[in-house]
Design a protein around this motif. Structure first.
Motif, PDB file in Angstrom:
ATOM      1  N   ARG A  64      -4.428  11.636  -7.055  1.00 43.79           N
ATOM      2  CA  ARG A  64      -2.999  11.954  -7.101  1.00 43.79           C
ATOM      3  C   ARG A  64      -2.196  11.107  -6.119  1.00 43.79           C
ATOM      4  O   ARG A  64      -1.108  10.616  -6.450  1.00 43.79           O
ATOM      5  N   THR A  65      -2.713  10.923  -4.905  1.00 39.74           N
ATOM      6  CA  THR A  65      -1.985  10.074  -3.954  1.00 39.74           C
ATOM      7  C   THR A  65      -1.944   8.631  -4.451  1.00 39.74           C
ATOM      8  O   THR A  65      -0.952   7.928  -4.243  1.00 39.74           O
ATOM      9  N   MET A  66      -3.024   8.207  -5.116  1.00 37.87           N
ATOM     10  CA  MET A  66      -3.051   6.859  -5.672  1.00 37.87           C
ATOM     11  C   MET A  66      -1.976   6.694  -6.746  1.00 37.87           C
ATOM     12  O   MET A  66      -1.223   5.709  -6.754  1.00 37.87           O
ATOM     13  N   LEU A  67      -1.875   7.666  -7.647  1.00 38.17           N
ATOM     14  CA  LEU A  67      -0.850   7.615  -8.689  1.00 38.17           C
ATOM     15  C   LEU A  67       0.547   7.639  -8.091  1.00 38.17           C
ATOM     16  O   LEU A  67       1.434   6.882  -8.521  1.00 38.17           O
ATOM     17  N   ASP A  68       0.774   8.492  -7.093  1.00 40.25           N
ATOM     18  CA  ASP A  68       2.089   8.568  -6.456  1.00 40.25           C
ATOM     19  C   ASP A  68       2.472   7.221  -5.851  1.00 40.25           C
ATOM     20  O   ASP A  68       3.616   6.776  -5.976  1.00 40.25           O
ATOM     21  N   GLY A 107       7.066   9.987   3.821  1.00 38.27           N
ATOM     22  CA  GLY A 107       7.584   8.792   4.489  1.00 38.27           C
ATOM     23  C   GLY A 107       6.605   7.644   4.453  1.00 38.27           C
ATOM     24  O   GLY A 107       6.999   6.484   4.239  1.00 38.27           O
ATOM     25  N   ASN A 108       5.328   7.928   4.646  1.00 36.35           N
ATOM     26  CA  ASN A 108       4.329   6.856   4.646  1.00 36.35           C
ATOM     27  C   ASN A 108       4.103   6.296   3.247  1.00 36.35           C
ATOM     28  O   ASN A 108       3.885   5.091   3.088  1.00 36.35           O
ATOM     29  N   THR A 109       4.188   7.143   2.225  1.00 37.67           N
ATOM     30  CA  THR A 109       4.090   6.638   0.859  1.00 37.67           C
ATOM     31  C   THR A 109       5.251   5.701   0.552  1.00 37.67           C
ATOM     32  O   THR A 109       5.074   4.660  -0.096  1.00 37.67           O
ATOM     33  N   ARG A 110       6.442   6.056   1.022  1.00 43.19           N
ATOM     34  CA  ARG A 110       7.601   5.157   0.814  1.00 43.19           C
ATOM     35  C   ARG A 110       7.376   3.813   1.490  1.00 43.19           C
ATOM     36  O   ARG A 110       7.705   2.759   0.922  1.00 43.19           O
ATOM     37  N   LEU A 111       6.823   3.835   2.720  1.00 38.35           N
ATOM     38  CA  LEU A 111       6.572   2.579   3.430  1.00 38.35           C
ATOM     39  C   LEU A 111       5.523   1.738   2.707  1.00 38.35           C
ATOM     40  O   LEU A 111       5.688   0.523   2.546  1.00 38.35           O
ATOM     41  N   ILE A 112       4.435   2.380   2.280  1.00 36.46           N
ATOM     42  CA  ILE A 112       3.397   1.650   1.548  1.00 36.46           C
ATOM     43  C   ILE A 112       3.976   1.035   0.280  1.00 36.46           C
ATOM     44  O   ILE A 112       3.734  -0.133  -0.034  1.00 36.46           O
ATOM     45  N   ALA A 113       4.760   1.813  -0.444  1.00 37.51           N
ATOM     46  CA  ALA A 113       5.356   1.316  -1.690  1.00 37.51           C
ATOM     47  C   ALA A 113       6.287   0.145  -1.414  1.00 37.51           C
ATOM     48  O   ALA A 113       6.311  -0.842  -2.172  1.00 37.51           O
ATOM     49  N   GLN A 114       7.050   0.227  -0.345  1.00 34.13           N
ATOM     50  CA  GLN A 114       7.956  -0.872   0.005  1.00 34.13           C
ATOM     51  C   GLN A 114       7.163  -2.147   0.301  1.00 34.13           C
ATOM     52  O   GLN A 114       7.511  -3.237  -0.174  1.00 34.13           O
ATOM     53  N   THR A 115       6.088  -2.006   1.082  1.00 28.98           N
ATOM     54  CA  THR A 115       5.263  -3.170   1.410  1.00 28.98           C
ATOM     55  C   THR A 115       4.600  -3.724   0.164  1.00 28.98           C
ATOM     56  O   THR A 115       4.560  -4.949  -0.049  1.00 28.98           O
ATOM     57  N   PHE A 116       4.078  -2.838  -0.681  1.00 27.08           N
ATOM     58  CA  PHE A 116       3.444  -3.290  -1.919  1.00 27.08           C
ATOM     59  C   PHE A 116       4.456  -3.990  -2.831  1.00 27.08           C
ATOM     60  O   PHE A 116       4.118  -4.964  -3.507  1.00 27.08           O
ATOM     61  N   ARG A 117       5.700  -3.502  -2.864  1.00 26.27           N
ATOM     62  CA  ARG A 117       6.738  -4.176  -3.679  1.00 26.27           C
ATOM     63  C   ARG A 117       6.950  -5.595  -3.198  1.00 26.27           C
ATOM     64  O   ARG A 117       7.031  -6.540  -4.002  1.00 26.27           O
ATOM     65  N   GLU A 118       7.074  -5.753  -1.882  1.00 27.76           N
ATOM     66  CA  GLU A 118       7.264  -7.099  -1.335  1.00 27.76           C
ATOM     67  C   GLU A 118       6.063  -7.982  -1.655  1.00 27.76           C
ATOM     68  O   GLU A 118       6.220  -9.164  -2.003  1.00 27.76           O
ATOM     69  N   ALA A 119       4.871  -7.407  -1.543  1.00 22.72           N
ATOM     70  CA  ALA A 119       3.665  -8.173  -1.859  1.00 22.72           C
ATOM     71  C   ALA A 119       3.612  -8.534  -3.337  1.00 22.72           C
ATOM     72  O   ALA A 119       3.207  -9.643  -3.713  1.00 22.72           O
ATOM     73  N   CYS A 120       4.028  -7.615  -4.205  1.00 22.96           N
ATOM     74  CA  CYS A 120       4.057  -7.890  -5.647  1.00 22.96           C
ATOM     75  C   CYS A 120       5.028  -9.021  -5.967  1.00 22.96           C
ATOM     76  O   CYS A 120       4.740  -9.880  -6.815  1.00 22.96           O
ATOM     77  N   ASP A 121       6.184  -9.023  -5.323  1.00 17.81           N
ATOM     78  CA  ASP A 121       7.162 -10.076  -5.570  1.00 17.81           C
ATOM     79  C   ASP A 121       6.601 -11.440  -5.149  1.00 17.81           C
ATOM     80  O   ASP A 121       6.815 -12.454  -5.831  1.00 17.81           O
ATOM     81  N   VAL A 122       5.889 -11.459  -4.026  1.00 20.84           N
ATOM     82  CA  VAL A 122       5.232 -12.694  -3.596  1.00 20.84           C
ATOM     83  C   VAL A 122       4.169 -13.105  -4.613  1.00 20.84           C
ATOM     84  O   VAL A 122       4.093 -14.260  -5.028  1.00 20.84           O
TER      85      VAL A 122
END
Length: 341
Positions: A182-186, A144-159
């Motif tokens: 491995r967590t970094m790659l995920d 769940g936390n990886t999904r949240l981080i990825a979501q935030t990073f996606r928004e940041a990437c779009d910005v």
């Protein structure tokens, strides 16, 4: 002599690990002077990478202030490269409001980066981020936390894309979802954006080999002995094969195989002095695992590389010989793995 990649020094070590609970912050102007004054056989640093952190730099600065910053750095005959976004008032896996603050800090950092590019003083570089969350908190719900981080990073990437910037996630063991290779790659794979990548630091990523904060992801065997250079080499090859394709930014550094923290900074890979006799890395040789592909060919992926020496004592950082030793090491890396244009 090779003139690429350009050789940069970092300014944030004057702040990170400093403060009321440690040693005084080293002024920004002092760091510029130490960098500009270093010289080895006529070679000097080409630039600095900046932490957009108080009290050095105010993230709320106006465009006029950014121009004054550019003029100040140019006055030392230095360029500007990568930037560190001050995202720690938020968290990439926090509440909606915390994640909003995180993305807003990326937006402000990217704006500064674009203005510096437009002024001609920033020919290369990324904006550095991390999850601003601890491995302990991440472990409570890894998926769940990886999904949240990825979501935030996606928004940041779009910005960031709106400003023509790329983001690099720092490979440091103290950040949740980024504390092992491995967590970094995920995390990176889950973001699914073209302008996200990895920031490799030879000291921080070295601890990935040993599984600090994520034992199940260690690469070197539990009974590894430091005298076994062959095993270390194979471990570095495994690590860099996995993360090199993602790497957008590269820090030269030394590590003695231990963790260290000072001030409010959590323990992470200890940055050693360039010529520390306890250093476990052959820095000029081992930088090649990141700067060359698996067949040994130069990637020429980085237009500049940077030295990162966070949490050095102030007595070390204010000694001019420190910066000459660092510059000498950086030159050795460039001579072995650089090129001429």
């Amino acid at each position: 002599m090779n003139n690429f990649p350009k050789l940069h020094n970092a300014t944030w070590p004057g702040i990170v690990g400093k403060g009321p609970d440690s040693e005084p912050v080293i002024p920004f102007d002092d760091l510029l002077k130490y960098t500009a004054n270093a010289e080895v056989n006529g070679v000097r640093f080409d630039g600095v990478d900046l932490g957009l952190l108080d009290p050095h730099i105010n993230i709320e600065m106006s465009d006029d202030d950014i121009k004054r910053l550019a003029d100040k750095v140019a006055g030392y005959n230095l360029e500007i490269g990568s930037l560190v976004a001050p995202i720690w008032a938020g968290s990439a896996m926090g509440t909606a409001e915390q994640r909003k603050v995180f993305v807003d800090m990326v937006r402000k950092s990217c704006h500064i980066g674009k203005v510096l590019r437009d002024l001609g003083i920033r020919p290369s570089g990324i904006v550095r981020i991390d999850s601003s969350a601890s491995p302990h908190d991440w472990e409570k719900d890894p998926a769940g936390n990886t999904r949240l981080i990825a979501q935030t990073f996606r928004e940041a990437c779009d910005v960031a894309a709106d400003f023509g910037e790329s983001l690099a996630a720092e490979g440091e063991i103290c950040w949740g979802g980024m504390q092992s290779w491995r967590t970094m790659l995920d995390t990176l794979e889950a973001v699914d954006r073209a302008n996200i990548g990895f920031q490799a630091d030879m000291s921080h990523t070295f601890l990935y080999l040993l599984g600090y904060n994520r034992e199940e992801d260690r690469i070197l065997p539990a009974d590894f002995q430091w005298g076994d250079r062959a095993a270390l080499t194979e471990g570095l090859k495994t690590l860099t094969k996995a993360l090199r394709p993602w790497t957008l930014d590269f820090h030269v550094a030394q590590n003695d195989g231990t963790v260290f923290g000072s001030g409010s900074h959590d323990k992470t890979g200890r940055h050693c002095q360039a010529k520390d006799p306890n250093g476990k890395l052959d820095v000029p040789n081992d930088a090649g695992f990141w700067l060359r592909d698996e067949s040994g060919q130069l990637t020429k992926k980085f237009r500049h590389i940077c030295w990162d020496g966070c949490m050095f004592p102030n007595a070390v950082m204010t000694n001019p010989q420190t910066w000459n030793d660092i510059l000498e090491t950086m030159i050795a890396v460039r001579e072995r793995h650089g090129w001429y244009e």
